[in-house]
Design a protein around this motif. Structure first.
Motif: not given
Length: 377
Positions: A77, A369-370, A373
């Motif tokens: 990430r 980004g997630n 993660d």
């Protein structure tokens, strides 16, 4: 960013440092500390919960080292990370490794008088956090291969390269120097970096490159196949001794808040080597180097600015392009080939494009980004 405030997560095993950073950051109206963590494993959960814009990260911590955490974070990430680094030989080596792994920049951690020292850095810490929030962090791919060597060409002995960079510059400079052949023209480099770090930086590059890379020394002759990095506490200028170019160092006041200053280096080359110079301005925050690059171009020198897409921070190249200082805008991966072509007696084609007008306004894409993660092994 949430509203107009930059959301910061501070990771440090020292309660004092966590408290000082929180006080400093929260004293600025455009940023706030959303959480603090004593180690990376706690930080992992807080990243999921708060999705911060910027992370400050210490290197030496329990349960998981800062570098291990950084490597996993930038692989899974990518996000803007500022390292906290001590001004020691070991600290500079670790900091350079962190920059290689994808950290944007570092904040110097005082070894004595920590409380007063940190508050002296308040404005600088805030400026670096603002820069980090606008930067475009890069995903670190495993087993990254070194760039291939460029073929040795008939380089003109009269040519000289001056190069400047700031935030993101340590890795950008490596990418420019590493493929150059041993007969590349002499290169003088001003990278914004404090004293104590530039020697380690030069030594690291010297072990990776075909050319010789060293910290510049006052009065030494500028030779082909050598790159000279300005010491972190001195301005570097180009001088002449008889028929030879030499390195000159001085401890004059900062220019554009920096010593070494890129403008100081570039303007000295504009006075002496003129159209025998190739000026290169890479990624960095601020405007240092823009005026100097323009001075070079006005003497007939070739001037290259890194493009927006490959710049970690597009500030310095953008300012130069807006002034009309760059004769070409070049992707980072093409800079080495282009400067080598310009230094040969007959130049070749390139993927660079000539600049005839002002730069486009930059777009600062935040990573999406997630936040969920997992960074554990």
């Amino acid at each position: 960013m949430s509203g107009n405030r930059i959301r910061v997560l501070c990771v440090d095993d020292s309660a004092l440092i966590r408290d000082l950073l929180s006080q400093i950051i929260n004293s600025h109206p455009d940023m706030e500390v959303v959480a603090v963590a004593p180690d990376p494993l706690v930080a992992r959960d807080l990243i999921k919960r708060h999705n911060p814009d910027v992370l400050t990260l210490d290197v030496e911590m329990p349960r998981m080292g800062g570098l291990d955490f950084l490597e996993r974070l930038m692989r899974l990430r990518p996000m803007p990370v500022l390292m906290l680094s001590s001004l020691t030989s070991a600290g500079s080596d670790v900091t350079l490794k962190a920059l290689e792994l994808g950290a944007l920049d570092f904040i110097e951690k005082p070894t004595l008088g920590v409380r007063d020292g940190m508050f002296e850095y308040s404005a600088l810490i805030a400026a670096k956090i603002r820069m980090a929030a606008r930067a475009q962090p890069r995903r670190i791919e495993p087993a990254k291969q070194a760039p291939g060597a460029l073929a040795a060409l008939a380089v003109s002995s009269e040519k000289l390269v001056v190069l400047g960079a700031s935030t993101g510059g340590t890795e950008a400079i490596r990418e420019v120097l590493q493929p150059l052949p041993a007969n590349a023209p002499g290169i003088l480099i001003a990278q914004h970096m404090p004293g104590g770090f530039t020697r380690s930086f030069a030594q690291r590059l010297d072990g990776l490159c075909r050319i010789r890379v060293k910290e510049g020394e006052h009065g030494e002759r500028v030779l082909p196949g050598h790159a000279y990095i300005a010491p972190g506490d001195a301005h570097m200028t180009l001088g002449r001794s008889g028929t030879h170019y030499v390195v000159q160092l001085d401890d004059g006041p900062p220019v554009n808040r920096h010593r070494p200053s890129v403008d100081v280096l570039f303007e000295s080359a504009a006075r002496l080597s003129r159209d025998n110079t190739i000026g290169v301005l890479l990624t960095g925050m601020g405007k240092d180097g823009a005026r100097g690059l323009l001075a070079l171009r006005e003497t007939g020198a070739s001037t290259l600015a890194q493009d927006q897409q490959t710049s970690l921070v597009f500030g310095m190249p953008r300012e130069a392009i807006a002034l009309g200082a760059a004769s070409e805008v070049v992707a980072l991966g093409d800079v080495a080939e282009r400067l080598l072509a310009l230094a040969t007696r007959t130049t070749r084609g390139t993927r660079a494009h000539a600049v005839t007008g002002p730069a486009d306004r930059p777009t600062h894409n935040r990573n999406q980004g997630n936040p969920h993660d997992d960074f554990t092994a």
